[in-house]
Design an enzyme around this catalytic site. Sequence first.
Site, PDB file in Angstrom:
ATOM      1  N   PRO A 292      18.634 -65.110  42.530  1.00 22.33           N
ATOM      2  CG  PRO A 292      18.939 -66.972  41.179  1.00 22.33           C
ATOM      3  CD  PRO A 292      19.678 -65.937  41.935  1.00 22.33           C
ATOM      4  CE  LYS A 296      10.326 -59.548  43.865  1.00 20.31           C
ATOM      5  NZ  LYS A 296       9.396 -60.174  42.921  1.00 20.31           N
ATOM      6  CE1 TYR A 384       6.558 -65.619  44.359  1.00 23.38           C
ATOM      7  CE2 TYR A 384       8.711 -65.736  45.398  1.00 23.38           C
ATOM      8  CZ  TYR A 384       7.780 -66.230  44.499  1.00 23.38           C
ATOM      9  OH  TYR A 384       8.086 -67.339  43.741  1.00 23.38           O
TER      10      TYR A 384
HETATM   11  P1  FAS Z   1      20.801 -59.616  30.115  1.00 28.31           P
HETATM   12  O1  FAS Z   1      22.137 -60.038  30.649  1.00 28.31           O
HETATM   13  O2  FAS Z   1      19.706 -60.619  30.022  1.00 28.31           O
HETATM   14  O3  FAS Z   1      20.964 -59.013  28.638  1.00 28.31           O
HETATM   15  C1  FAS Z   1      22.065 -58.199  28.320  1.00 28.31           C
HETATM   16  C2  FAS Z   1      22.300 -58.311  26.817  1.00 28.31           C
HETATM   17  O4  FAS Z   1      23.368 -57.411  26.480  1.00 28.31           O
HETATM   18  C3  FAS Z   1      22.747 -59.700  26.414  1.00 28.31           C
HETATM   19  O5  FAS Z   1      21.975 -60.147  25.318  1.00 28.31           O
HETATM   20  C4  FAS Z   1      24.221 -59.531  26.045  1.00 28.31           C
HETATM   21  O6  FAS Z   1      24.615 -60.388  24.994  1.00 28.31           O
HETATM   22  C5  FAS Z   1      24.255 -58.085  25.603  1.00 28.31           C
HETATM   23  N1  FAS Z   1      25.588 -57.489  25.734  1.00 28.31           N
HETATM   24  C6  FAS Z   1      26.483 -57.667  26.734  1.00 28.31           C
HETATM   25  N2  FAS Z   1      27.592 -56.938  26.489  1.00 28.31           N
HETATM   26  C7  FAS Z   1      27.384 -56.281  25.311  1.00 28.31           C
HETATM   27  C8  FAS Z   1      28.156 -55.381  24.523  1.00 28.31           C
HETATM   28  N3  FAS Z   1      29.386 -55.021  24.912  1.00 28.31           N
HETATM   29  N4  FAS Z   1      27.631 -54.922  23.367  1.00 28.31           N
HETATM   30  C9  FAS Z   1      26.378 -55.282  22.984  1.00 28.31           C
HETATM   31  N5  FAS Z   1      25.596 -56.129  23.674  1.00 28.31           N
HETATM   32  C10 FAS Z   1      26.109 -56.624  24.828  1.00 28.31           C
HETATM   33  N6  FAS Z   1      16.299 -63.674  37.254  1.00 28.31           N
HETATM   34  C11 FAS Z   1      15.161 -64.132  37.815  1.00 28.31           C
HETATM   35  O7  FAS Z   1      14.264 -63.332  38.109  1.00 28.31           O
HETATM   36  N7  FAS Z   1      14.999 -65.491  38.067  1.00 28.31           N
HETATM   37  C12 FAS Z   1      15.982 -66.398  37.741  1.00 28.31           C
HETATM   38  O8  FAS Z   1      15.834 -67.582  37.965  1.00 28.31           O
HETATM   39  C13 FAS Z   1      17.178 -65.960  37.136  1.00 28.31           C
HETATM   40  N8  FAS Z   1      18.163 -66.844  36.775  1.00 28.31           N
HETATM   41  C14 FAS Z   1      19.321 -66.357  36.208  1.00 28.31           C
HETATM   42  C15 FAS Z   1      20.375 -67.230  35.825  1.00 28.31           C
HETATM   43  C16 FAS Z   1      21.559 -66.727  35.262  1.00 28.31           C
HETATM   44  C17 FAS Z   1      22.680 -67.686  34.859  1.00 28.31           C
HETATM   45  C18 FAS Z   1      21.730 -65.343  35.077  1.00 28.31           C
HETATM   46  C19 FAS Z   1      23.022 -64.775  34.499  1.00 28.31           C
HETATM   47  C20 FAS Z   1      20.699 -64.468  35.443  1.00 28.31           C
HETATM   48  C21 FAS Z   1      19.494 -64.976  36.005  1.00 28.31           C
HETATM   49  N9  FAS Z   1      18.438 -64.135  36.360  1.00 28.31           N
HETATM   50  C22 FAS Z   1      17.294 -64.578  36.924  1.00 28.31           C
HETATM   51  C23 FAS Z   1      18.532 -62.750  36.143  1.00 28.31           C
HETATM   52  C24 FAS Z   1      18.216 -62.494  34.709  1.00 28.31           C
HETATM   53  O9  FAS Z   1      16.961 -63.019  34.397  1.00 28.31           O
HETATM   54  C25 FAS Z   1      18.343 -61.024  34.499  1.00 28.31           C
HETATM   55  O10 FAS Z   1      17.723 -60.290  35.535  1.00 28.31           O
HETATM   56  C26 FAS Z   1      17.813 -60.578  33.160  1.00 28.31           C
HETATM   57  O11 FAS Z   1      18.439 -61.334  32.170  1.00 28.31           O
HETATM   58  C27 FAS Z   1      18.089 -59.092  33.053  1.00 28.31           C
HETATM   59  O12 FAS Z   1      17.932 -58.738  31.748  1.00 28.31           O
HETATM   60  P2  FAS Z   1      18.917 -57.656  31.077  1.00 28.31           P
HETATM   61  O13 FAS Z   1      19.110 -56.545  32.022  1.00 28.31           O
HETATM   62  O14 FAS Z   1      18.348 -57.426  29.737  1.00 28.31           O
HETATM   63  O15 FAS Z   1      20.348 -58.377  30.998  1.00 28.31           O
HETATM   64  C1  PHB Z   2      12.467 -70.089  37.687  1.00 33.52           C
HETATM   65  O1  PHB Z   2      13.517 -70.226  36.997  1.00 33.52           O
HETATM   66  O2  PHB Z   2      11.351 -70.528  37.336  1.00 33.52           O
HETATM   67  C2  PHB Z   2      12.567 -69.391  39.015  1.00 33.52           C
HETATM   68  C3  PHB Z   2      13.822 -69.028  39.494  1.00 33.52           C
HETATM   69  C4  PHB Z   2      13.918 -68.383  40.708  1.00 33.52           C
HETATM   70  C5  PHB Z   2      12.750 -68.135  41.441  1.00 33.52           C
HETATM   71  C6  PHB Z   2      11.502 -68.494  40.947  1.00 33.52           C
HETATM   72  C7  PHB Z   2      11.408 -69.147  39.727  1.00 33.52           C
HETATM   73  O3  PHB Z   2      12.841 -67.510  42.654  1.00 33.52           O
END
Ligand code: FAS
Ligand code: PHB
Length: 389
Positions: A292, A296, A384
Amino acid sequence: MRTKVVIIGAGPAGLLLGQLLHAYGIDNVILERQSPDYVLGRIRAGLLEEGTVVLLDEASAGARAHREGLVHDGFELAFGGKRHRIDLKAATGKTMMIYGQTEVTLDLMDARKAAGLTTVYEAADVTPHDFDTDHPRVSYLKDGIAHEIACDFIAGCDGFHGVSRASIKPSAIQTFERVYPFGWLGILSDTPPVSHELIYTNHARGFSLCTMRSMRRSRYYVQCSLDDHVDQWPDERFWDELKQRLDPEAADKLITGPSIEKSIAPLRSFVAEPMRFGRMFLAGDAAHIVPPTGAKGLNLAGSDVRFLSQALREYYDEKSSAGIDAYSAKALSRVWKAVRFSWWMTAMMHKFPDQGEFGARIQVAELDYLVGSQAATASLAENYVGLPY
Ligand code: FAS
Ligand code: PHB
């Protein structure tokens, strides 16, 4: 039951794709493993590129983001106890928006409900079938009753641990991965943020990030060991560690308070190639994961579903397969550039166990050059804010 597109996963990627397809008159059903509350309870991304906000508008789900989102013209990089502002607007003419993924997901859920579209929550054993034929279908259980949906296409938007990518035979897919030797310990607190903009800090004790969800709700991260458990980090220890990593001015201004959420996320870079398998497409975290550090992850999910929804519109409206044939290469081109940027930001900002004094000096030299060179700053800024689609 039959529909044109079955979307697996009701996270940001699945919900946004469902809305964009609906806008194009392409009916779709979403199957989600969890409950709506569970999906909304995950605290994740916070920063939206301008292009992602435009997609929310196209999905009829952008109004609240425009009302409540915080538009940021820049952010700060801190190292050696000093902060250096990166002026995104001056360098690119673009801005970023702070608007939590939880809010994005809620707005997309509300828009889907208003459109009367079908989302099956708590769908168990969701399984894609025959996606390498012209008659794909998806089966699932709901309250113990077996269901099946015939469709033209399947969109795997089910995240890193989903069933879609797992359903592809190993010989048909290639994956690329780098797992980082640390995690991010994140805290959410109803306290005013330490600064009106984000502060990314490179410190001898490890990386930290000061961000927010509003001017009343802060989000902070500190780099932590993969051996750490959140129970070992009572609030007092978190705040003390964050203060030690911040520059003196920020440390003095930091307002602490009780955490309302605290969790540790591992960091990895991951890409699956290709992103299309016959009549099944992967989008979002189902296809790629970025650390993160570059903000992105959520934004890449947006560009994937923009490309995919336009490709499917071309298929149905113009009876052309050119778009769906080009989807994987087009999506991966933008994905890999974002994977590179996120890897580069992570390598520059974090303390690596094996980096030694030389590695630490190289990081500071990179940062020093970055903030002192208009060209280097512009390059950072354009990545960015999000490269063009
Ligand atoms: P998601 O994982 O959000 O959504 C997938 C969905 O599919 C979920 O609701 C899940 O329950 C469902 N699913 C899974 N298996 C299934 C199945 N077998 N049947 C039916 N449904 C199923 N990105 C940032 O840009 N900044 C951040 O700070 C950041 N922090 C993050 C912290 C964590 C802990 C994680 C895991 C990710 C983080 N991310 C961050 C990345 C995150 O934001 C993802 O890029 C974003 O959730 C992507 O969205 P989806 O592709 O929809 O995946
Ligand atoms: C946020 O959770 O707000 C966040 C996380 C990662 C970044 C920027 C913002 O790089």
